[in-house]
Design a protein around this motif. Structure first.
Motif, mmCIF file in Angstrom:
data_model
loop_
_atom_site.group_PDB
_atom_site.id
_atom_site.type_symbol
_atom_site.label_atom_id
_atom_site.label_comp_id
_atom_site.label_asym_id
_atom_site.label_seq_id
_atom_site.Cartn_x
_atom_site.Cartn_y
_atom_site.Cartn_z
ATOM 1 N N TYR A 173 84.021 65.107 15.170
ATOM 2 C CA TYR A 173 83.417 66.113 14.311
ATOM 3 C C TYR A 173 83.084 67.512 14.963
ATOM 4 C CZ TYR A 173 78.990 65.821 16.994
ATOM 5 O OH TYR A 173 78.065 65.995 18.098
ATOM 6 N N ASN A 174 83.069 67.410 16.277
ATOM 7 C CA ASN A 174 82.828 68.709 17.084
ATOM 8 C C ASN A 174 83.974 69.138 17.778
ATOM 9 O OD1 ASN A 174 83.170 66.761 18.887
ATOM 10 N ND2 ASN A 174 81.165 66.924 19.874
ATOM 11 N N THR A 175 85.222 68.590 17.426
ATOM 12 C CA THR A 175 86.648 68.940 17.778
ATOM 13 C C THR A 175 87.455 69.111 16.509
ATOM 14 O OG1 THR A 175 87.194 66.689 18.184
ATOM 15 C CG2 THR A 175 86.527 67.690 20.154
ATOM 16 N N PRO A 176 87.320 70.373 15.991
ATOM 17 C CA PRO A 176 88.128 70.538 14.601
ATOM 18 C C PRO A 176 89.678 70.468 14.705
ATOM 19 C CG PRO A 176 86.917 72.519 15.289
ATOM 20 C CD PRO A 176 86.403 71.369 16.250
ATOM 21 N N THR A 177 90.116 70.811 16.045
ATOM 22 C CA THR A 177 91.592 70.698 16.127
ATOM 23 C C THR A 177 91.851 69.605 16.062
ATOM 24 O OG1 THR A 177 91.544 72.784 17.263
ATOM 25 C CG2 THR A 177 93.386 71.567 17.379
ATOM 26 N N ARG A 178 91.583 68.501 16.766
ATOM 27 C CA ARG A 178 91.913 66.987 16.753
ATOM 28 C C ARG A 178 91.516 66.614 15.419
ATOM 29 N NH1 ARG A 178 92.133 62.904 20.802
ATOM 30 N NH2 ARG A 178 92.693 64.798 21.967
ATOM 31 N N LEU A 179 90.551 66.887 14.902
ATOM 32 C CA LEU A 179 90.219 66.259 13.491
ATOM 33 C C LEU A 179 91.267 66.760 12.324
ATOM 34 C CD1 LEU A 179 88.309 64.511 11.935
ATOM 35 C CD2 LEU A 179 86.894 66.783 11.174
ATOM 36 N N SER A 180 91.569 68.010 12.535
ATOM 37 C CA SER A 180 92.796 68.450 11.472
ATOM 38 C C SER A 180 94.063 67.805 11.571
ATOM 39 C CB SER A 180 92.883 69.926 11.489
ATOM 40 O OG SER A 180 93.396 70.229 12.937
ATOM 41 N N ALA A 181 94.336 67.179 12.881
ATOM 42 C CA ALA A 181 95.717 66.523 13.214
ATOM 43 C C ALA A 181 95.555 65.157 12.542
ATOM 44 C CB ALA A 181 95.838 66.558 14.409
ATOM 45 N N LEU A 182 94.516 64.623 12.213
ATOM 46 C CA LEU A 182 94.297 63.057 11.723
ATOM 47 C C LEU A 182 93.741 62.988 10.428
ATOM 48 C CD1 LEU A 182 92.507 61.997 14.916
ATOM 49 C CD2 LEU A 182 94.966 61.955 14.500
ATOM 50 N N ARG A 183 94.114 63.867 9.438
ATOM 51 C CA ARG A 183 93.764 64.022 8.195
ATOM 52 C C ARG A 183 94.446 62.713 7.338
ATOM 53 N NH1 ARG A 183 88.944 66.141 7.676
ATOM 54 N NH2 ARG A 183 88.706 68.254 8.419
ATOM 55 N N ASN A 184 95.349 62.204 7.504
ATOM 56 C CA ASN A 184 95.930 61.101 7.007
ATOM 57 C C ASN A 184 95.294 59.858 7.197
ATOM 58 O OD1 ASN A 184 97.553 59.338 5.731
ATOM 59 N ND2 ASN A 184 99.620 60.015 6.309
ATOM 60 N N THR A 185 94.171 59.398 6.323
ATOM 61 C CA THR A 185 93.347 58.401 6.807
ATOM 62 C C THR A 185 94.092 57.084 6.613
ATOM 63 O OG1 THR A 185 92.798 58.552 4.370
ATOM 64 C CG2 THR A 185 91.398 59.657 5.980
ATOM 65 N N SER A 186 95.202 56.995 5.400
ATOM 66 C CA SER A 186 95.932 55.811 5.300
ATOM 67 C C SER A 186 96.748 55.398 6.600
ATOM 68 C CB SER A 186 96.628 55.737 4.139
ATOM 69 O OG SER A 186 97.644 56.931 4.398
ATOM 70 N N GLU A 187 97.292 56.435 7.247
ATOM 71 C CA GLU A 187 98.001 56.217 8.427
ATOM 72 C C GLU A 187 97.034 55.827 9.702
ATOM 73 O OE1 GLU A 187 100.799 58.650 11.936
ATOM 74 O OE2 GLU A 187 100.146 59.534 9.839
ATOM 75 N N GLU A 188 96.048 56.311 9.658
ATOM 76 C CA GLU A 188 94.878 55.697 10.642
ATOM 77 C C GLU A 188 94.712 54.401 10.533
ATOM 78 O OE1 GLU A 188 94.726 57.520 13.570
ATOM 79 O OE2 GLU A 188 95.972 59.094 12.678
ATOM 80 N N TYR A 189 94.241 54.037 9.199
ATOM 81 C CA TYR A 189 94.007 52.740 8.964
ATOM 82 C C TYR A 189 94.907 51.630 9.378
ATOM 83 C CZ TYR A 189 92.443 48.635 6.263
ATOM 84 O OH TYR A 189 91.987 47.289 6.121
ATOM 85 N N SER A 190 96.289 52.110 9.075
ATOM 86 C CA SER A 190 97.402 51.212 9.328
ATOM 87 C C SER A 190 97.311 51.076 11.113
ATOM 88 C CB SER A 190 98.607 51.775 8.883
ATOM 89 O OG SER A 190 98.639 51.988 7.675
ATOM 90 N N ARG A 191 97.388 51.877 11.584
ATOM 91 C CA ARG A 191 97.112 51.843 13.308
ATOM 92 C C ARG A 191 96.031 51.020 13.572
ATOM 93 N NH1 ARG A 191 100.012 55.856 15.827
ATOM 94 N NH2 ARG A 191 100.899 57.287 14.867
ATOM 95 N N ILE A 192 94.833 51.144 12.991
ATOM 96 C CA ILE A 192 93.680 50.243 13.235
ATOM 97 C C ILE A 192 94.149 48.752 13.051
ATOM 98 C CG2 ILE A 192 91.512 49.733 12.477
ATOM 99 C CD1 ILE A 192 90.661 52.615 12.199
ATOM 100 N N LEU A 193 94.625 48.632 11.711
ATOM 101 C CA LEU A 193 94.826 47.290 11.391
ATOM 102 C C LEU A 193 96.159 46.544 12.361
ATOM 103 C CD1 LEU A 193 94.186 45.256 9.092
ATOM 104 C CD2 LEU A 193 96.496 46.084 7.888
ATOM 105 N N ASP A 194 96.735 47.495 12.941
ATOM 106 C CA ASP A 194 97.952 47.101 13.889
ATOM 107 C C ASP A 194 97.234 46.457 15.159
ATOM 108 O OD1 ASP A 194 100.731 46.803 14.936
ATOM 109 O OD2 ASP A 194 99.994 48.133 16.249
ATOM 110 N N VAL A 195 96.333 47.322 15.704
ATOM 111 C CA VAL A 195 95.642 46.803 16.861
ATOM 112 C C VAL A 195 95.015 45.597 16.673
ATOM 113 C CG1 VAL A 195 93.780 47.472 18.486
ATOM 114 C CG2 VAL A 195 95.634 49.242 17.751
#
Length: 733
Positions: A173-195
């Protein structure tokens, strides 16, 4: 020099060095540990495993950016340790530097929770078995903070089960540059599921579950193969193999190691390699080990297919350096190459044992058609020759019951002929019975078979084993130059008929399209590839009686026009060509089965294709061209040019005419201008035999062996008709 120029040439004043603020330091460090929600989850799962948990439950919202919560039933955290829980470099795993050499836990640096507290809202609910209640604590920038303004920051008692629940909200929330690069929530969910999937497979005695979306759920009493089946599908289990290996030394030595691997056999094919690597139960990555294991499958799986591999490697902690990556994604260990080699050998040995049990699944499809009613719609399994759906099939379906789904109508301009027994161009004209045909003496190997025979009975031509770099490079060039669409047309074509033997034109049908092709150019490429395929292992075509080499070369040279640039006479040219071939007759016999006796007799020729005999009238021309057209000083160029000349010799058609030594597939003027009335009976019989070879031997061989290059598309293939387009023309008429 003026003052302005002096000021421009002066170096800039050094900037003062300042100590960074603690909050900025911590956020920079947090970015090295927590790259995305999946990396935060990995750290939290490892903490749960270190705590001795037997059940882990994960809750995710918006790909972990809005909420990431993990709950376990482990030993919990003492209340007295909560104030420094999220501070950097606080850990229960290390006391001094020497502990790193024998570390056996997942976390040890004390940076994971600290990093999370600097880039998210972190809260912890924990209870030990000795305490009467659970305690809740919230953290920000590594420090305890109150849950509500005006309250104390100390941990608050609350209801809770044994174990720990860690909640991360509003990650980055306090690093907007990093947050804007991770807007694809479905991709992040897939990575979580993979781990989560990988840790669930490696820890089958621990139950894993997801509460928000039950995409993953395992029981606590399964085995690794059972966990693989549950998480990667049941089809993978029947193709799963197991291999265990070890150093074989005393397990107390630092160099000792053991490995356990589960991997798929040749029946399983994935679009990408699924590789799970655990070293001392830690999930890591290693591109070197991955490439080595993929290399085991290079000769087993087809191009574009990849395996599933799970590898657990246990090494003495004294031989492993786990402190080489901020997220512990990579580790280094001693004797990595030797260990990898032994594991690869174990996998290869196991795959070789099971190679005889390979099975194949197949289905029969209409070649290039758009028929929508297949075998599944009418419940009939067809074997052998395909046949079109007719009215009898419809009546049969009606008799079987009204519940049968009626096949959809197929329009005429989408119907594709799939049976080679259908009519060809030759069947539309009256022809002599093959028993009345007296084959040419030079083509006596052609069987007198009726014109309705469909295929040539020749054995499979296997690729010879050759270790010459030049031949390997030529074979790789063939594969690299393959034109996919044209090769598919050849593989699935239906032969329609020969249009003109003198001009080497034939008609092929593919799907609803009709193509006019130069079968001479196609045959030349086919024979070149067959020669390269059988390099060093040719069958022999025996010449009886063997003709003299010099006489053959003299015949060809006499028919050629000598260039004005050369000072040699025709007899000198003949002697030079004969000398070149005689001095290299051992090499010609070994590599190409072209046997020339010491006294100059041509005894054998290479046989490229069974049941096909080349026009031996071309033999003088072929032997003569081997002298000037082959570069005998370069191995690759020599083999390539010889095989090209051999292929040209095998091309069907009349003898080349008067033009120079250049390669030309056009017929001689005298032959092309002959009318049907002036042709003798012998020539008609020879033409008939040649047509038989083209239809029943050459084109089936092209279908089976030829990799069509793109160069054939330029002038040798023309689309002359397309059925849907013809219907449009007829509709306008």
């Amino acid at each position: 020099m003026d003052k302005d120029s002096e000021s421009l040439s002066e170096p800039p004043a050094p900037l003062p060095i300042r100590r960074l603020e603690e909050s900025l330091i911590n956020r920079i460090a947090a970015g090295e540990i927590i790259h995305r929600p999946a990396s935060a989850l990995k750290e939290l799962i490892e903490n749960c495993l270190d705590a001795g948990s037997t059940s882990i439950r994960v809750t995710v919202k918006d790909g972990g950016l809005k909420l990431l919560q993990i709950q376990d039933n482990g030993c919990g955290i003492r209340k007295s340790d909560l104030p420094i829980l999220a501070e950097r470099f606080t850990t229960s795993k290390l006391s001094n530097f020497s502990d790193l050499s024998r570390i056996s836990t997942y976390g040890f640096r004390g940076e994971a929770l600290a990093s999370m507290s600097h880039v998210s809202h972190l809260s912890v609910v924990t209870k030990t078995r000795s305490e009467t209640c659970a305690y809740r604590a919230q953290y920000s920038d590594g420090k305890l903070v109150p849950a509500q303004p005006g309250q104390a920051a100390e941990p608050k008692p609350c209801a809770g089960n044994d174990g720990t629940t860690i909640t991360i909200e509003n990650l980055f929330y306090n690093t907007p540059t990093r947050l804007s690069a991770l807007r694809n929530t479905s991709e992040e969910y897939s990575r979580i599921l993979d781990v989560l999937t990988k840790y669930a497979i490696h820890n089958p005695k621990i139950s894993f579950a997801g509460s928000s979306a039950p995409d993953l759920s395992t029981t606590a009493s399964s085995t690794i193969p059972q966990a693989i089946r549950m998480l990667y599908g049941q089809s993978i289990q029947k193709d799963l193999l197991e291999a265990t290996t070890s150093s074989g030394d005393d397990q107390k030595k630092p160099e000792s190691w053991t490995s356990e691997a589960y991997f798929t056999n040749a029946n399983y094919q994935s679009k990408k390699t699924i590789f799970l690597l655990f070293i001392n139960h830690r999930l890591v990555e290693s591109s070197r080990i991955k490439r080595a294991l993929e290399g085991v499958y290079n000769g087993i799986l087809p191009k574009g297919a990849f395996p599933f591999i799970y590898l657990s490697l246990e090494i003495d902690p004294r031989s492993v350096d786990v402190n080489v990556h901020p997220t512990k994604k990579e580790v280094h260990f001693l004797n990595e190459e030797d260990i990898t080699m032994k594991i690869c050998d174990a996998l290869q040995e196991k795959l070789a044992e099971k190679s005889q049990s390979r099975t194949f699944e197949y289905q029969t499809l209409l070649t290039g058609g758009t028929l929508e009613s297949d075998d599944r719609s009418n419940g009939k399994k067809r074997k052998g020759k395909e046949r079109d759906l007719d009215s009898d099939d419809l009546d049969e379906d009606k008799q079987q019951g009204p519940s049968r789904q009626q096949p959809k109508k197929v329009y005429s301009h989408h119907k594709v002929r799939t049976s080679l027994a259908d009519r060809t161009l030759d069947s539309m004209f009256p022809v002599l019975n093959s028993s009345h045909i007296a084959p040419d003496k030079q083509k006596s190997s052609i069987p007198s078979t009726p014109s309705t025979q469909l295929t040539s009975r020749y054995k499979e031509i296997k690729e010879s084993e050759c270790f010459l770099t030049s031949v390997k490079s030529l074979r790789k060039a063939l594969v690299k130059g393959k034109h996919k669409a044209l090769t598919e047309i050849l593989e699935k074509h239906t032969f329609v008929g020969i249009v003109d033997t003198n001009r080497c034109l034939s008609l092929l049908q593919y799907s609803t399209k009709l193509y006019l092709v130069n079968h001479g150019a196609f045959a030349e490429e086919l024979f070149y590839q067959l020669g390269l395929r059988q390099f060093g292992d040719f069958s022999r075509l025996k010449l009886d009686p063997p003709p003299p080499l010099k006489k053959l070369v003299e015949i060809a040279v006499e028919a050629e026009a000598i260039s004005e640039e050369t000072e040699l006479t025709k007899p000198q040219i003949v002697d030079r060509i004969v000398n070149i071939l005689q001095t290299r007759r051992d090499m010609l016999a070994e590599y190409f089965s072209l046997n020339i006796s010491p006294d100059g007799l041509v005894q054998n020729l290479p046989l490229l294709l069974r049941d096909y005999t080349p026009n031996l009238d071309k033999l003088p021309h072929f032997l003569m061209r081997l002298g000037p057209q082959v570069n005998w000083t370069s191995e690759t160029e020599c083999f390539d040019a010889f095989l090209r000349e051999l292929a040209y010799f095998y091309v069907p058609g009349p003898v080349a005419g008067e033009p120079s030594l250049g390669l030309s597939s056009s017929p001689s003027p005298s032959t092309s201008t002959k009318t049907e009335a002036t042709r003798t009976k012998e020539e008609e019989e020879s033409d008939k035999a040649e047509r038989w070879q083209i239809q029943h031997i050459l084109f089936p061989a092209m279908r089976r062996y030829m990799l069509a290059p793109k160069s054939l598309l330029d002038v040798d293939v023309v689309q002359v008709a397309d059925l849907p387009d013809l219907y449009k023309v007829f509709e306008r008429c």
